[in-house]
Design a protein around this motif. Structure first.
Motif, PDB file in Angstrom:
ATOM      1  N   HIS A  57       0.831  -1.218   0.000  1.00  0.00           N
ATOM      2  CA  HIS A  57       0.000   0.000   0.000  1.00  0.00           C
ATOM      3  C   HIS A  57       0.859   1.259   0.000  1.00  0.00           C
ATOM      4  O   HIS A  57       0.471   2.292  -0.525  1.00  0.00           O
ATOM      5  N   ASP A 100       0.154 -11.024   0.342  1.00  0.00           N
ATOM      6  CA  ASP A 100      -0.311 -11.364  -1.011  1.00  0.00           C
ATOM      7  C   ASP A 100      -1.829 -11.283  -1.026  1.00  0.00           C
ATOM      8  O   ASP A 100      -2.508 -12.145  -0.481  1.00  0.00           O
ATOM      9  N   ARG A 101      -2.349 -10.235  -1.637  1.00  0.00           N
ATOM     10  CA  ARG A 101      -3.804 -10.141  -1.747  1.00  0.00           C
ATOM     11  C   ARG A 101      -4.173 -10.022  -3.213  1.00  0.00           C
ATOM     12  O   ARG A 101      -3.808  -9.055  -3.884  1.00  0.00           O
ATOM     13  N   GLU A 102      -4.875 -11.033  -3.706  1.00  0.00           N
ATOM     14  CA  GLU A 102      -5.290 -11.101  -5.102  1.00  0.00           C
ATOM     15  C   GLU A 102      -4.118 -10.899  -6.049  1.00  0.00           C
ATOM     16  O   GLU A 102      -4.238 -10.235  -7.079  1.00  0.00           O
ATOM     17  N   SER A 144      -4.224 -16.648   1.795  1.00  0.00           N
ATOM     18  CA  SER A 144      -5.587 -16.640   1.249  1.00  0.00           C
ATOM     19  C   SER A 144      -5.692 -17.464  -0.037  1.00  0.00           C
ATOM     20  O   SER A 144      -6.706 -17.426  -0.722  1.00  0.00           O
ATOM     21  N   ASP A 194      -0.528  -6.170  -3.516  1.00  0.00           N
ATOM     22  CA  ASP A 194      -1.939  -6.093  -3.163  1.00  0.00           C
ATOM     23  C   ASP A 194      -2.699  -5.509  -4.342  1.00  0.00           C
ATOM     24  O   ASP A 194      -2.747  -4.297  -4.515  1.00  0.00           O
ATOM     25  N   PHE A 195      -3.258  -6.399  -5.165  1.00  0.00           N
ATOM     26  CA  PHE A 195      -4.002  -5.942  -6.338  1.00  0.00           C
ATOM     27  C   PHE A 195      -5.489  -5.820  -6.032  1.00  0.00           C
ATOM     28  O   PHE A 195      -6.302  -5.592  -6.919  1.00  0.00           O
ATOM     29  N   TYR A 196      -5.845  -5.974  -4.749  1.00  0.00           N
ATOM     30  CA  TYR A 196      -7.230  -5.790  -4.325  1.00  0.00           C
ATOM     31  C   TYR A 196      -7.506  -4.310  -4.123  1.00  0.00           C
ATOM     32  O   TYR A 196      -8.451  -3.756  -4.658  1.00  0.00           O
ATOM     33  N   ARG A 197      -6.624  -3.666  -3.373  1.00  0.00           N
ATOM     34  CA  ARG A 197      -6.800  -2.239  -3.130  1.00  0.00           C
ATOM     35  C   ARG A 197      -6.017  -1.373  -4.116  1.00  0.00           C
ATOM     36  O   ARG A 197      -6.455  -0.284  -4.455  1.00  0.00           O
ATOM     37  N   SER A 198      -4.823  -1.857  -4.523  1.00  0.00           N
ATOM     38  CA  SER A 198      -3.993  -1.113  -5.469  1.00  0.00           C
ATOM     39  C   SER A 198      -3.837   0.367  -5.127  1.00  0.00           C
ATOM     40  O   SER A 198      -4.059   1.243  -5.950  1.00  0.00           O
TER      41      SER A 198
END
Ligand SMILES: [Zn+2]
Length: 258
Positions: free
Chosen positions: A65, A129-131, A156, A96-100
């Motif tokens: 982030h 590691d998120r998405e 996850s 983190d490609f969820y929030r980017s």
């Protein structure tokens, strides 16, 4: 004996009652807590907490982030403070490609750079590691295999990804989400991976497990996570607590408590 391998004790959510939170953890049977840096300032605060308490250890690093706020000077500074014996890991770092909040390019660049630094400093890494499972795996594969490479925190992914990461030398950290009724994927991972490759964590103040779901999370609540893992594997709670604590200490080079 239970270790919360990932908490954010410096966060303002704990400003009012940090002392009580730490007391509850120790009285509740935790032996150590790793508090995690997410940028320059939080890494310094993490180290400050670790210096103030025997049972707290710290990591330093830049969360994806915050990748766009990261620069070489700040990383050099973190590298310097990482020589403190209470700093046991580099992280949390990752994608983190969820929030980017930072662009994928910025994230990948800062992630790769920090992995190399950790490697040079001989510190295990704590991976977020998120998405971004595929991209994270590609980068970690490039860094090669090892014995104590690091841990994938708040895992996850599915069992196949867990097995691939374990094969590279990483531990898998099971968060409180394993207690959620519908979380079948993480329940499967928690029941199938070797106990010798597992850590447990809260990610406090986030992601409180059942029966505290929706409330502020705190290190003591890792107990609920370990209980659920014991139930899923049909083994004793003590076995989960002891083995995950052993794993955490061996990964981070934490000495046994006096
Ligand atoms: Zn975290």
């Amino acid at each position: 004996m239970l270790i919360d391998s990932h908490a954010h004790l410096d966060m303002q959510e704990f400003d009012k009652d940090r002392t009580e939170v730490l007391e509850r953890a120790i009285e509740g049977g935790l032996s150590q807590i790793i508090t995690i840096g997410i940028d320059h300032d939080s890494s310094l605060k993490a180290l400050e907490l670790a210096r103030a308490h025997d049972f707290i250890y710290a990591s330093v690093g830049y969360h994806p982030h915050n990748a766009r706020k990261c620069n070489g000077e700040r990383l050099d500074n973190l590298a310097q403070i990482s020589s403190d014996p209470k700093v046991v890991a580099w992280g949390e770092i990752g994608l983190d490609f969820y929030r980017s909040y930072s662009s994928p390019d910025e994230q990948s660049q800062i992630f790769s750079r920090q992995i190399e630094m950790a490697n040079d400093l001989n510190l295990p890494v704590i991976i977020h590691d998120r998405e971004a499972h595929e991209d994270v795996l590609i980068i970690l594969k490039k860094m090669g295999k090892g014995k104590r490479k690091g841990v994938i925190h708040c895992f996850s992914g599915d069992i196949d990804l867990a097995v691939a990461l374990i094969g590279l030398g990483y531990f898998i950290s099971i968060p409180g989400t394993v207690t959620y009724k519908k979380a079948t994927r993480i329940k499967e991972v928690a029941s199938k991976i070797p106990l010798e490759k597992m850590l447990v964590e809260t990610d406090a103040p986030f992601l409180a497990p059942v029966p505290k779901r929706g409330k502020r999370n705190e290190p003591f609540f890792v107990t609920f996570t370990a209980k659920e893992i014991a139930r899923l594997r049909n083994i004793e709670f003590d076995q989960v607590a002891l083995q995950t604590a052993e794993n955490t200490k061996s990964l981070f080079g934490i000495p046994d408590k006096q």
